[in-house]
Design a protein around this motif. Sequence first.
Motif, short mmCIF file in Angstrom:
data_model
loop_
_atom_site.label_atom_id
_atom_site.label_comp_id
_atom_site.label_asym_id
_atom_site.label_seq_id
_atom_site.Cartn_x
_atom_site.Cartn_y
_atom_site.Cartn_z
N PHE A 59 -6.51 -7.82 -5.65
CA PHE A 59 -7.12 -7.72 -4.31
C PHE A 59 -8.56 -8.23 -4.36
O PHE A 59 -9.01 -8.97 -3.47
N PHE A 82 -16.14 -2.63 -1.23
CA PHE A 82 -14.70 -2.75 -1.54
C PHE A 82 -14.49 -3.10 -3.02
O PHE A 82 -13.69 -2.46 -3.71
N GLU A 86 -12.61 -0.48 -5.56
CA GLU A 86 -11.35 -0.86 -6.23
C GLU A 86 -11.54 -0.91 -7.76
O GLU A 86 -10.63 -0.55 -8.51
N GLU A 139 -3.15 -3.40 1.66
CA GLU A 139 -4.16 -2.40 2.00
C GLU A 139 -3.69 -1.54 3.19
O GLU A 139 -4.07 -0.38 3.31
N THR A 142 -1.38 0.99 1.58
CA THR A 142 -2.09 2.05 0.84
C THR A 142 -2.79 2.99 1.82
O THR A 142 -2.88 4.20 1.57
N GLU A 173 -9.51 4.58 -0.05
CA GLU A 173 -8.63 3.57 0.55
C GLU A 173 -8.79 3.55 2.07
O GLU A 173 -8.76 2.50 2.69
N HIS A 176 -12.15 1.78 3.07
CA HIS A 176 -12.25 0.30 3.00
C HIS A 176 -10.99 -0.40 3.53
O HIS A 176 -10.80 -1.59 3.28
FE FE2 Z 1 -7.73 -0.63 -1.47
#
Ligand code: FE2
Length: 281
Positions: A59, A82, A86, A139, A142, A173, A176
């Motif tokens: 990602f 972000f 991550e 995303e 998630t 999660e 972002h």
């Molecule tokens: Fe994420």
Amino acid sequence: MPSMTTTTQAPKELGEIRPRVMGFEFDDSIPRHWVAGAAVPTAMGNALHLIFPMGERFFVRAVKHYADHIDDPQLRAQIKGFYAQEGRHAHEHEKVFAWMERQGLDIRRFLAIYKKIAYAGIERISPHKLRLAATAALEHYTAIMAENALKHGLLERVHPAMREMLVWHACEEIEHKAVAYDVLQQVDSSYPLRVAGMVVATGTLIGFWFLGAAMLLRQEKGLTLRETLRQLRAAMQVNPLGRQVFARGLREYLRRDFHPWQTDNLALARSHLERLERTAA
Ligand SMILES: [Fe+2]
Ligand SMILES: [Fe+2]
């Protein structure tokens, strides 16, 4: 089609996206079957631990490729947050790898297959825009899983050490969840590209999640197919939202006017983060 400035859709309270360094520890007091004391839901949880780190680095690479194309200072700052979040998530999930190996689980075979197909294969042959579109779609999945976990108490039957880590991950999660999507909208807001990304995201998430769980379950001595199916049914009864992740994900994401912040669950995430930071202090 002109690119859209979408960052304004984030709730004002979002502010800066920043990583929280939690320093979780996964020691041998965590039982082998840390989800509901059962092998099948635990294998699904362990498979997620295995999938996340490489996925999250993918990602970050997908977004990084376009970071210089983004002029909006607010989105540029969010992109940095972000990356940082991550990166921390990948690091913490990898700490669970060592715990899994101490349980005698062979995880290297799955990781090698996953790496070969997803990163040496799919990532190398797919165009950059498709990688970004797949990231934005993943995303969304998630974020749905995160909301389910926080809002509906789905982690109640999870061992506390794993639960705290999953709650932390879920909260960030949500924070972002729109970053990759907003970058995609600025780079190329075409609907077919968004749909193509969703197709790749759905296929790879289902495929690797299932493969990971199956490879782990094969290592559970004495677990029969009958018992596996019984546990699977029981898990679905307790957690009906789990099987709805994909249906909800597709339904929402395929709306032409979709934006991740149409579901404003920031307050939910922030309330859990406050509790976590209080207890970690
Ligand atoms: Fe994420
Ligand atoms: Fe993450």
